[in-house]
Every structure is written in C-alpha cells, then in structure tokens.
Scaffold this motif. Structure first.
Motif: not given
Length: 250
Positions: A12-20, A22-28, A164-174
C-alpha cells in the motif's frame, strides 16, 4: 506538501507514494531499508522535519502475539512523539475493520492498541479501517491447507483491491483530519471460504475448499459480521473479477 509514509516501500505504501507524487507532493518513503526505523527511532526525526502529514502503513515482521503487540506499541509511541516534536498536522493510519470485535486475535488486539495510542496522542488524525485485501486470498488458503484441502472460515468478508485502498488512503491524507475512523470495503460480500474457493479456481489450483465455522482467521474464530462494516463504508471500485484480470498471477 511534504508527506512521510512509514512502511512506504510496502504494497500500500508504494502505491500511495506514487499517487501523491503524481499530484506534486514531496513524499518520503520511510522504512528500515531507506534508513528510517520506527522501532529504534533511527532517522525518524530527520525524516519528519517539515512534514505536514504522516501516513503510518508500517507492519510487524512477526505476527506472534507478544511480538506484534510490542511492534505496534513501540512504533506508535515513537512515531507520535516524533510527530509532536516536528509539528506534524495530520496523522493517517491504516487499520482493520473488525479489529475491536475480535479480541482473541493477537494481531487485531495489537491494531486496537495502535489506534488507542493515536487517539490519545493529541495529533489530529484519521484512521482508515479496511477489509482484507484481495492480494491475501492465496495466503489465507495456504494457512488453512492440509494436503489437498483448505479449511477456511465461513465468516463473511468484503475484500478490497490494494489499488482502492491506496486511493482511499491518499484521499484521507490530502483531506482534513476527521479525528475518528473512516471504513472502506470492496464491492462484493461473500463468505471467506467462498472467496478463497473462487480465487483458487481462477488460478487453476485444484485444492478443495471446505467452509468451517471453527477455522481460524488471524488466530480467532470469526463471529457473524465481524469482518464487515455496519457503518456504510466507502466502497471501492474494483471487484474480484476486474482485480483478478489485471493482477499478476503467482
């Protein structure tokens, strides 16, 4: 925005990082392999400098009762203390639907302990409780296998695709912290044994699946409805058929 993901190199971490990203965020992507260890604290303070959001996806390397509890408590306390020191504004954690209904499972007890630490930390938070992922159906089958038969619980499940999990986690983080729990599920509800049988048939595995109410799941017998949400969860887009058609077969 700087976002730190503990467990950022996992499924989930790698998928979420990829999504974030792509939206221009600085992800560690924080993990022991990248020099950040939430158990020892190594690299944690440096990784969190300037971070606005932390997403906690780290998982225990051991599922043994005492070890998994120690992992989530130690990791959780270290992480929350480091976040407070660095001024993190939002903590997002991935947890499990039904964790608080199945106290006989050491793993699920540990997830409840993790949630408690988050709630009491004082940092604004969002806990995303998810059903089991499609990706783990094969492992569940293996856990219950003896010879050419797999004995699997008859408890109901509504599994979800990791995308889908990565999508939901991304939305929650933003989004804004809810200071509470969001629940997410897949679109189809069946007995766990039926999902496992469907998976094995799809991969051409000839094992016979036997539904058994006494079969264990993470060390516990499932109660009716224990792994599905009663709270109108957010529903993923990907059903089993679509997931299987696009998922690499191992």
């Amino acid at each position: 925005m700087k976002i730190v993901i503990t467990g950022g190199t996992g499924l989930i971490g790698s998928k979420t990082a990829e999504r974030l990203r792509k939206q221009g965020h600085d992800v560690i992507a924080a993990a022991p392999s990248t020099g950040v260890n939430t158990i020892t604290g190594e690299g944690l303070a440096d990784a969190l400098k300037g971070a606005a959001v932390v997403i906690d996806l780290a998982n225990s390397p051991s599922f043994e009762d005492e070890a998994v509890l120690e992992f989530f408590q130690t990791s959780g306390r270290n992480l929350m203390a480091a976040e407070k020191a660095s001024g993190v504004k939002h903590h997002v954690a991935l947890s499990i639907i039904g964790a608080d209904r199945l106290p006989d499972s050491g793993y699920l007890r540990a997830k409840v302990a993790q949630e408690k630490i988050i709630k009491e930390s004082g940092t604004p938070y969002t806990i995303v409780r998810s059903t089991q992922f499609f990706e783990f159906l094969g492992g569940i089958a293996q856990e219950g296998t003896l010879g050419d038969k797999a004995r699997v619980s008859t408890g109901y499940l509504q599994p979800i695709a990791s995308d889908d999990v990565a999508d939901f986690v991304t939305d929650a983080a933003l989004g804004e912290p809810v200071n509470g729990i969001i629940e997410i599920s897949g679109p189809e509800r069946l007995r766990l044994c039926d999902f496992v049988a469907r998976y094995l048939k799809a991969v051409g595995d000839t094992r016979t699946v036997t539904g058994d109410p006494e079969a264990r799941y993470f060390g516990t017998k499932l109660q009716d409805g224990s792994l599905v949400s009663d709270n109108k969860p957010q529903i993923g887009r990907v059903g089993f058929g679509q997931w299987f058609a696009t998922h690499p077969k191992k």
